[in-house]
Design an enzyme around this catalytic site. Structure first.
Site, PDB file in Angstrom:
ATOM      1  N   SER A 107     -37.846  -5.444   1.327  1.00 24.09           N
ATOM      2  CA  SER A 107     -37.664  -4.004   1.413  1.00 24.09           C
ATOM      3  C   SER A 107     -36.182  -3.617   1.469  1.00 24.09           C
ATOM      4  O   SER A 107     -35.429  -3.897   0.549  1.00 24.09           O
ATOM      5  CB  SER A 107     -38.434  -3.468   2.628  1.00 24.09           C
ATOM      6  OG  SER A 107     -38.460  -2.071   2.643  1.00 24.09           O
ATOM      7  N   ASP A 254     -35.345   2.434  -1.551  1.00 29.59           N
ATOM      8  CA  ASP A 254     -34.932   1.140  -1.015  1.00 29.59           C
ATOM      9  C   ASP A 254     -35.352   0.053  -2.000  1.00 29.59           C
ATOM     10  O   ASP A 254     -35.861   0.338  -3.082  1.00 29.59           O
ATOM     11  CB  ASP A 254     -35.524   0.904   0.376  1.00 29.59           C
ATOM     12  CG  ASP A 254     -37.039   0.870   0.383  1.00 29.59           C
ATOM     13  OD1 ASP A 254     -37.657   1.422  -0.552  1.00 29.59           O
ATOM     14  OD2 ASP A 254     -37.624   0.294   1.314  1.00 29.59           O
TER      15      ASP A 254
END
Length: 461
Positions: A107, A254
């Site tokens: 992530s 992200d």
């Protein structure tokens, strides 16, 4: 032994904490647990299938190979979708009717880290109990299939990506009866910061197909530059680009594109709380906000809750983590929820947080409302907030240490109804997050600094 699975799967330093052997064992254990679940639920007999995807980290290459090996050795045919956002894997797991999905990603974490998380049939993240089941059989010998019983691995990157993009665009621009594509974002000039991550192809294409003029930055992944001074964790470049190009707004993702933050035309940040507020109000007005309720976490700003209350919208609060938000949404039948960090779950179209979907729906609301993003966000003012990460501490003692708890009680009484404090052990990193909200930024900073010092002194390793 500490639990292997954290708040968002298994995560750690690639090739040190998260090795090829561990990835292989996780794939092997996952097909045992989720394959057995498929049998118990009376699913059709025949070949079992799994789908995997990954972000752009260089370590994703060897981890994907190992994960595929573990799954196929366990008898599952594996569809390797290649580089694709985490919510893309969740979506494809649902629509392709596979038994399970898996994502290789860390992530928003730095490039050297990586992670593995699983989705059950239907595209939902696994509950803690299923993760515990996987961990319980990890590395165990069992009667593995042989001959025709072993699985195949197919690579279907282009097909999978196109299916996902078609779905994203359809959420705000369903095809006309004559099969032409409407352009609801026509005339909207936007900057998209893709963090050199998994949505580097997906987000620009989806926004353009919806009609937006898209200026793209940080969409040239090389395996090493994911999240590096880019994306939702480093929005400075996006803020400067929006101002320099006279764009209407900007969006930042992200590394695995399950979150989205925004920037207004003056370069001011619009966080996940404000985005959720804008979308919750829009859904309420459209009659699509179930029980007029938004699901948030303990990290959401008190300002959001107060503004929503004035609009007749209730909030339900959960622990931090979009999986806990989703669990509450499913339990209560709610349609919208998320986190201040930019994870927004829109159950009308997704089973997990989807940054590109959030960007599309936010842009659509800007166009439909006729207002600027700055004007929309202004309706959800944020109380001054400070967040300090305290590293190298015993994070699990944050809720039990007497001195720390005494300090929390003292600061809470000092703030009264004008603010709040929160201590939270990170689910993915070795640190404690200290947060304070107050009537002024100076007061929030001072409270947070005092608490952070107590945490550092009392919980030092």
């Amino acid at each position: 032994m500490p639990r292997l699975f954290g708040t968002d799967g298994v995560r750690g330093l690639a090739n040190r904490d998260l090795t090829a052997r561990l990835a292989l064992d996780l794939g092997d254990a996952a097909v045992r647990v989720l394959g057995n679940s498929a049998v118990r639920e009376g699913l059709p007999e025949g070949r079992r299938r799994a789908l995997i995807g990954r972000d752009t980290r260089v370590s994703g290459d060897f981890l994907a190979s190992a994960l595929c090996a573990g799954m196929s050795a366990g008898g599952f045919d594996v569809i390797d979708a290649g580089i694709i956002p985490t919510p893309g894997v969740a979506f494809l797991t649902s629509v392709l009717n596979v038994e399970m999905g898996a994502v290789i990603s860390a992530s928003h974490n730095p490039m050297p880290d990586n992670g593995i998380k699983f989705f059950a049939r239907g595209g939902f993240k696994l509950p803690d109990s299923k993760e515990d089941d996987i961990e319980a059989v990890l590395g165990q010998d069992w009667d593995r299939p042989t001959g025709a019983g072993v699985g195949r691995v197919s690579h279907e990157t282009v097909t999978a990506t196109n299916l996902y993009i078609d779905h994203l665009v359809s959420t705000i621009a369903p095809l006309n009866p004559d099969k032409t594509q409407p352009k609801p974002l026509r005339g909207l000039k936007i900057v998209a910061d893709c963090a050199n991550g998994a949505t580097s192809v997906v987000a620009p294409e989806a926004l353009r197909r919806a009609g937006a003029e898209v200026l793209v930055i940080n969409a040239s992944p090389d395996g090493y530059n994911i999240n590096k001074n880019a994306g939702s964790t480093h929005p400075e470049q996006l803020q400067a680009m929006v101002k320099a190009t006279d764009a209407v707004m900007g969006v930042a993702f992200d590394g695995d594109a399950d979150r989205c933050l925004a920037v207004d035309e003056d370069g001011n940040m619009v966080n996940g709380d404000q985005i959720m507020g804008i979308l919750a109000r829009a859904k309420k007005e459209a009659g699509k906000l179930a029980d007029n309720t938004l699901v948030v976490t303990v990290m959401s700003n008190l300002g959001l809750k107060l503004a929503l209350k004035d609009m007749g919208i209730k909030t339900v609060q959960t622990a931090v983590g979009d999986r806990y938000v989703l669990e509450e949404m499913l339990r209560g039948g709610y349609t919208l929820g998320g986190e201040q960090s930019g994870h927004v779950i829109n159950r009308e179209f997704a089973t997990t947080g989807d940054g590109t979907l959030t960007a599309l729906t936010l842009c659509n609301e800007v166009v439909k409302s006729g207002k600027s993003l700055e004007q929309l966000a202004a309706d959800f003012p944020q109380l001054p907030q400070q967040l300090v990460n305290v590293p190298n501490v015993d994070k699990m003692a944050a809720t039990t240490n007497a001195a720390v708890q005494a300090a929390v009680d003292k600061e809470s009484k000092l703030l009264g109804d004008t603010g709040r404090v929160l201590l939270r052990p990170s689910g993915t990193e070795p640190l404690v997050r200290v947060m304070a909200e107050a009537a002024t930024q100076q007061q929030a900073d001072e409270v947070c600094d005092r608490l952070a010092k107590v945490v550092a002194d009392e919980l030092a390793l």
